[in-house]
Design an enzyme around this catalytic site. Structure first.
Site, PDB file in Angstrom:
ATOM      1  CD  GLU A  93      -3.002  -1.095   2.231  1.00  0.00           C
ATOM      2  OE1 GLU A  93      -2.996  -0.159   3.042  1.00  0.00           O
ATOM      3  OE2 GLU A  93      -3.904  -1.954   2.207  1.00  0.00           O
TER       4      GLU A  93
ATOM      5  CD  GLU B 145      -3.396  -5.867   3.912  1.00  0.00           C
ATOM      6  OE1 GLU B 145      -4.254  -5.094   4.395  1.00  0.00           O
ATOM      7  OE2 GLU B 145      -2.174  -5.647   3.938  1.00  0.00           O
TER       8      GLU B 145
END
Ligand code: GAL
Length: 452
Positions: free
Chosen positions: A167, A355
């Site tokens: 991320e 995720e």
């Protein structure tokens, strides 16, 4: 394909964690300080003053945790390697004890048939590099590639695929633009070089890893962006937000160019930090896989005040919410995946969900069991949405739920529980929740179906 029960034979099942969130042992075996050690010490930075000093004590209890993973019947485990364990000051020779830990972990996984999927950077930059500018400094990208080489040298014969960054969007925005995460900088748009330098670090490290025959992925946090209305101002604001959240970290990798950030008054050279040849390096020969972290969609309206950012976040109403308050929109995952295929076409590599999960305010009941039905509903809904995307032709190879264990949830400390396994942070006792049994049975049924 009707739903999650029909996912393809070779579909991989996994769980994800990250070093600072689970390991603890921050001062052991030569680990150097990271930006998170510094950040958690600031008064008020983290809820209730919590820190990752002990976290889930995974550093010492990894064998127990691998046994829990084995009990789930997993194909893969996504974890992160703490750069400050490998290079305590962010550069220079390797700390052998740090490498030894990850070697023990990788070998323990392989011994029970679980494929390791390490992430090289999940936000815990060595503090020494932050002192030199962190990801605002171009040099950090080169240091990252050196670190990647050290790790690949030791583990490359046992690790088939690597995730370079987790991320990079969240790290830039929370860490450098808003100051909610380490390193706690509040630079707003002046944080944009952090995007470029992380992507450059990805490109440099990818070349090193590929030379050794490894596959290279990145895990991007992506979100379908919904305009608050079909009014042109809301639609334009949504496009501007989409460019920042989704395209900025994916277009350069898949298309070799930055998206149009003119709505922010930003030129394509991101304030002068893009040098000739950088974009070729970043795109390289493409990604072997795109990791997608999905939690919820984002609804965007036109800004209410002039002169600021070109968008305003609007609430998503009428849907359930997680304990964190995040909207639960399973079909957003299908929408996201189909949207990526439509946007990138042949340039889109196979996708892995790296995720997806939710926080639930779950505690052991009188009999010691943890009934986390909202998590089961969340996972089931999202896996059905994933299956719907696969039925629409999107190539999705696997699903790694966040997370194996309740853990240190960054600025929220230990308040938000995301695990399939409950952790008592006083005793370190692990208690598999109802969702653990549900996930185990789902994986088991998938195997049985395809063994026929
Ligand atoms: C992601 C992050 C994870 C985890 C999760 C839940 O953004 O990569 O480390 O914290 O969110 O909030």
């Amino acid at each position: 394909m009707r739903d999650r029960r029909d996912l393809p034979k070779d579909f991989s099942w996994g769980v994800s964690t990250a070093a600072y969130q689970v390991e603890g042992a921050v001062g052991e075996d030569g680990r150097g300080p990271s930006i998170w050690d510094e950040f958690v010490a600031r008064p008020g930075a983290v809820r209730d003053g919590h820190t990752g000093e002990f976290a889930c004590d995974h550093y010492h209890r990894y064998a127990e945790d691998v046994a829990l993973m084995r009990g789930l019947g997993l194909d893969g485990y996504r974890f992160s390697i703490a750069w400050p364990r490998i290079q305590p000051a962010g550069s220079g020779p390797a700390n052998p004890a740090g490498l030894d830990f990850y070697e023990r972990l990788v070998d323990a996984l392989l011994a029970v048939g679980i494929t390791p999927l390490p992430t090289l950077f999940h936000w815990d930059l060595p503090q020494a590099l932050e002192d030199g500018g962190g990801w605002l400094a171009r040099d950090t990208a080169y240091r990252f590639a050196e670190y990647a080489e050290i790790v690949a040298e030791r583990l490359g014969d046992r690790v088939p695929a690597w995730i370079t960054f987790n991320e990079p969007f969240v790290h830039m925005v929370y860490g450098y633009a808003l100051g909610i995460h380490a390193p706690g900088r509040t630079l707003m748009l002046d944080a944009l070089p952090v995007a470029h330098h992380q992507l450059l670090g990805h490109g440099l490290a990818a070349a090193v890893l590929r030379e050794r025959g490894a596959q290279v992925m990145i895990a991007n946090n992506l979100s379908p962006v919904w305009p608050a209305s079909q009014e042109p101002a809301d639609v334009a604001a949504a496009a501007a937000y989409d460019a920042l959240h989704n395209r900025l970290f994916t277009d350069p990798l898949l298309l070799g160019r930055y998206p149009d950030l003119s709505a922010y008054g930003v030129a394509p050279d991101l304030g002068g930090c893009v040098r000739p040849g950088d974009l070729e390096l970043i795109a390289g020969p493409g990604l072997d896989g795109l990791g997608v972290n999905y939690y919820n969609p984002t609804r965007i309206a036109a800004p209410t005040e002039p002169g600021g950012l070109p968008f305003a976040e609007a609430a998503i109403e009428g849907v359930p919410r997680t304990a964190f308050g995040w909207p639960v929109v399973p079909d957003g995952l299908r929408e996201l995946l189909v949207g990526l295929r439509d946007r990138y076409g042949d340039a889109l590599p196979p996708i892995t969900i790296t995720e997806n999960g939710c926080s639930v305010a779950d505690e052991p009941g009188p009999g010691g069991t943890v009934l986390d039905q909202p998590r089961i509903d969340y996972l089931a809904g999202h896996l059905d949405a994933l299956a719907a995307a696969v039925a629409e032709g999107v190539d999705v190879r696997g699903y790694f739920t966040w997370s194996l264990l309740d853990n240190f949830e960054w600025a929220e400390g230990y308040e938000q529980r995301f695990g399939l396994v409950h952790v008592d942070f006083t005793t370190q006792r692990r208690t598999p929740k109802a969702s653990y049994a549900w996930y185990r049975d789902l994986i088991g049924a998938h195997r049985v179906r395809h063994a026929r």
